[in-house]
Motif scaffolding. Structure first.
Motif, PDB file in Angstrom:
ATOM      1  N   LEU A 148      26.850  48.106  31.024  1.00  0.00           N
ATOM      2  CA  LEU A 148      26.947  46.979  31.947  1.00  0.00           C
ATOM      3  C   LEU A 148      25.563  46.433  32.315  1.00  0.00           C
ATOM      4  O   LEU A 148      25.367  45.223  32.453  1.00  0.00           O
ATOM      5  CB  LEU A 148      27.692  47.406  33.212  1.00  0.00           C
ATOM      6  N   ALA A 149      24.599  47.357  32.463  1.00  0.00           N
ATOM      7  CA  ALA A 149      23.265  46.942  32.903  1.00  0.00           C
ATOM      8  C   ALA A 149      22.400  46.419  31.765  1.00  0.00           C
ATOM      9  O   ALA A 149      21.594  45.507  31.955  1.00  0.00           O
ATOM     10  CB  ALA A 149      22.575  48.124  33.586  1.00  0.00           C
ATOM     11  N   ASN A 150      22.545  46.998  30.578  1.00  0.00           N
ATOM     12  CA  ASN A 150      21.613  46.687  29.505  1.00  0.00           C
ATOM     13  C   ASN A 150      22.256  46.028  28.276  1.00  0.00           C
ATOM     14  O   ASN A 150      21.568  45.801  27.274  1.00  0.00           O
ATOM     15  CB  ASN A 150      20.900  47.970  29.044  1.00  0.00           C
ATOM     16  N   GLY A 151      23.525  45.758  28.347  1.00  0.00           N
ATOM     17  CA  GLY A 151      24.202  45.198  27.184  1.00  0.00           C
ATOM     18  C   GLY A 151      23.742  43.788  26.849  1.00  0.00           C
ATOM     19  O   GLY A 151      23.464  42.979  27.733  1.00  0.00           O
ATOM     20  N   HIS A 152      23.642  43.492  25.561  1.00  0.00           N
ATOM     21  CA  HIS A 152      23.240  42.158  25.095  1.00  0.00           C
ATOM     22  C   HIS A 152      24.404  41.197  25.294  1.00  0.00           C
ATOM     23  O   HIS A 152      25.578  41.578  25.248  1.00  0.00           O
ATOM     24  CB  HIS A 152      22.854  42.242  23.622  1.00  0.00           C
ATOM     25  N   TRP A 153      24.087  39.917  25.481  1.00  0.00           N
ATOM     26  CA  TRP A 153      25.131  38.940  25.749  1.00  0.00           C
ATOM     27  C   TRP A 153      26.096  38.790  24.574  1.00  0.00           C
ATOM     28  O   TRP A 153      27.296  38.539  24.758  1.00  0.00           O
ATOM     29  CB  TRP A 153      24.538  37.587  26.117  1.00  0.00           C
ATOM     30  N   LEU A 154      25.597  39.011  23.338  1.00  0.00           N
ATOM     31  CA  LEU A 154      26.489  38.958  22.175  1.00  0.00           C
ATOM     32  C   LEU A 154      27.508  40.093  22.212  1.00  0.00           C
ATOM     33  O   LEU A 154      28.680  39.908  21.869  1.00  0.00           O
ATOM     34  CB  LEU A 154      25.668  39.027  20.884  1.00  0.00           C
ATOM     35  N   LEU A 155      27.019  41.261  22.652  1.00  0.00           N
ATOM     36  CA  LEU A 155      27.911  42.408  22.782  1.00  0.00           C
ATOM     37  C   LEU A 155      28.996  42.129  23.811  1.00  0.00           C
ATOM     38  O   LEU A 155      30.178  42.418  23.599  1.00  0.00           O
ATOM     39  CB  LEU A 155      27.107  43.655  23.170  1.00  0.00           C
ATOM     40  N   TRP A 156      28.591  41.521  24.945  1.00  0.00           N
ATOM     41  CA  TRP A 156      29.566  41.216  25.991  1.00  0.00           C
ATOM     42  C   TRP A 156      30.517  40.111  25.567  1.00  0.00           C
ATOM     43  O   TRP A 156      31.695  40.103  25.948  1.00  0.00           O
ATOM     44  CB  TRP A 156      28.836  40.840  27.284  1.00  0.00           C
ATOM     45  N   LEU A 157      30.026  39.192  24.785  1.00  0.00           N
ATOM     46  CA  LEU A 157      30.899  38.134  24.270  1.00  0.00           C
ATOM     47  C   LEU A 157      31.975  38.719  23.360  1.00  0.00           C
ATOM     48  O   LEU A 157      33.170  38.374  23.464  1.00  0.00           O
ATOM     49  CB  LEU A 157      30.065  37.108  23.501  1.00  0.00           C
ATOM     50  N   LEU A 158      31.550  39.634  22.491  1.00  0.00           N
ATOM     51  CA  LEU A 158      32.494  40.300  21.607  1.00  0.00           C
ATOM     52  C   LEU A 158      33.470  41.163  22.396  1.00  0.00           C
ATOM     53  O   LEU A 158      34.679  41.149  22.149  1.00  0.00           O
ATOM     54  CB  LEU A 158      31.733  41.149  20.580  1.00  0.00           C
ATOM     55  N   GLN A 159      32.919  41.905  23.369  1.00  0.00           N
ATOM     56  CA  GLN A 159      33.760  42.762  24.192  1.00  0.00           C
ATOM     57  C   GLN A 159      34.804  41.941  24.954  1.00  0.00           C
ATOM     58  O   GLN A 159      35.984  42.300  25.012  1.00  0.00           O
ATOM     59  CB  GLN A 159      32.899  43.549  25.189  1.00  0.00           C
ATOM     60  N   GLY A 160      34.357  40.841  25.546  1.00  0.00           N
ATOM     61  CA  GLY A 160      35.277  39.994  26.298  1.00  0.00           C
ATOM     62  C   GLY A 160      36.355  39.398  25.419  1.00  0.00           C
ATOM     63  O   GLY A 160      37.534  39.343  25.810  1.00  0.00           O
ATOM     64  N   ALA A 161      35.975  38.952  24.216  1.00  0.00           N
ATOM     65  CA  ALA A 161      36.947  38.359  23.297  1.00  0.00           C
ATOM     66  C   ALA A 161      38.008  39.380  22.883  1.00  0.00           C
ATOM     67  O   ALA A 161      39.207  39.076  22.840  1.00  0.00           O
ATOM     68  CB  ALA A 161      36.232  37.798  22.072  1.00  0.00           C
ATOM     69  N   VAL A 162      37.545  40.606  22.585  1.00  0.00           N
ATOM     70  CA  VAL A 162      38.480  41.658  22.158  1.00  0.00           C
ATOM     71  C   VAL A 162      39.429  42.036  23.297  1.00  0.00           C
ATOM     72  O   VAL A 162      40.653  42.135  23.113  1.00  0.00           O
ATOM     73  CB  VAL A 162      37.714  42.889  21.657  1.00  0.00           C
ATOM     74  N   THR A 163      38.872  42.244  24.494  1.00  0.00           N
ATOM     75  CA  THR A 163      39.700  42.651  25.634  1.00  0.00           C
ATOM     76  C   THR A 163      40.694  41.564  26.011  1.00  0.00           C
ATOM     77  O   THR A 163      41.883  41.843  26.246  1.00  0.00           O
ATOM     78  CB  THR A 163      38.814  42.994  26.845  1.00  0.00           C
ATOM     79  N   ILE A 164      40.230  40.322  26.077  1.00  0.00           N
ATOM     80  CA  ILE A 164      41.128  39.211  26.406  1.00  0.00           C
ATOM     81  C   ILE A 164      42.210  39.054  25.332  1.00  0.00           C
ATOM     82  O   ILE A 164      43.391  38.853  25.631  1.00  0.00           O
ATOM     83  CB  ILE A 164      40.337  37.898  26.578  1.00  0.00           C
ATOM     84  N   GLY A 165      41.789  39.168  24.063  1.00  0.00           N
ATOM     85  CA  GLY A 165      42.750  39.047  22.968  1.00  0.00           C
ATOM     86  C   GLY A 165      43.835  40.109  23.037  1.00  0.00           C
ATOM     87  O   GLY A 165      45.029  39.811  22.890  1.00  0.00           O
ATOM     88  N   PHE A 166      43.446  41.362  23.270  1.00  0.00           N
ATOM     89  CA  PHE A 166      44.416  42.452  23.374  1.00  0.00           C
ATOM     90  C   PHE A 166      45.300  42.288  24.604  1.00  0.00           C
ATOM     91  O   PHE A 166      46.491  42.629  24.569  1.00  0.00           O
ATOM     92  CB  PHE A 166      43.693  43.800  23.401  1.00  0.00           C
ATOM     93  N   THR A 167      44.730  41.769  25.700  1.00  0.00           N
ATOM     94  CA  THR A 167      45.521  41.559  26.912  1.00  0.00           C
ATOM     95  C   THR A 167      46.578  40.482  26.697  1.00  0.00           C
ATOM     96  O   THR A 167      47.747  40.655  27.078  1.00  0.00           O
ATOM     97  CB  THR A 167      44.604  41.152  28.079  1.00  0.00           C
TER      98      THR A 167
END
Length: 218
Positions: A148-167
């Protein structure tokens, strides 16, 4: 030959024909009932396997939650608790289904058997709904404070897309998994095994059985 003799011969032939039709109809009823019993019984092994697997998984995850609670991150704990609660609900449904399967009796009135088959249908759909609701937590359990503190924005973009998609997928499946959608391709792809097909085949056979039994009971 007298007319009365002809009428007697005709009546005798008619009675034999009726008796033969009744016998054939009763045989068809008995064979159909045995098929229904066999189909329902064929579901028992996979239900027992799912039940035992679910119990072992719950014991494992509960053990992790208890052991890691003092040091685990919030995302892991929330995800694990949600996943294990849904699994426990599914286990309860599998146990209920095993009881229903053992209660199916081919000598019962057809309406009583149809009611049990309908409950097997409904609970099978609910098991799938609950298990698919777990999809989002498989994309969040590994998140931690460092990410959460050090993650790159690309990583968070991918993470958000995957989580939202699965939801979205989990919610869509929860809403769309209904008996009236059983002819859809995606439904048949999901429900293509021994947890579902015997229920559908049994229901179809019971519909035929209702047509057979009505004349027999008159």
């Amino acid at each position: 030959m007298e007319n009365t003799d002809i009428l007697q011969i005709w009546d005798s032939y008619h009675q034999k024909l009726e008796a033969s039709l009744q016998l054939n109809r009763q045989n068809a009823v008995d064979i159909t009932r045995l098929k229904v019993q066999s189909l329902i019984a064929s579901m028992q092994p996979i239900k027992i396997f799912a039940l035992l697997t679910g119990v072992l998984w719950v014991l494992f995850v509960d053990g992790l939650i208890i052991t890691l609670y003092p040091v685990a991150n919030v995302c892991f704990l929330v995800s694990a608790v949600m996943q294990v609660l849904l699994t426990k609900l599914a286990i309860g449904i599998y146990l209920y289904q095993l009881i229903l399967i053992r209660q199916v009796d081919i000598s019962e009135p057809i309406l009583a058997t149809q009611e049990k088959i309908a409950r097997l249908q409904s609970t099978s759909l609910w098991v799938a709904r609950l298990l698919f609701l777990q999809l989002p937590v498989w994309t969040t359990f590994y998140l931690n404070a460092t990410m959460l503190a050090n993650g790159h924005w690309l990583l968070w973009l991918l993470q958000g897309a995957v989580t939202i998609g699965f939801t979205v997928l989990a919610i869509w499946l929860f809403v769309r998994i209904r008996f009236e959608n059983r002819h859809e391709k995606w439904f048949r792809w999901i429900f293509g095994g021994k947890e579902w097909l015997p229920v559908i085949k049994s229901w179809d056979l019971l519909q035929q059985l209702a047509a057979y039994e009505e004349p027999v009971e008159q």
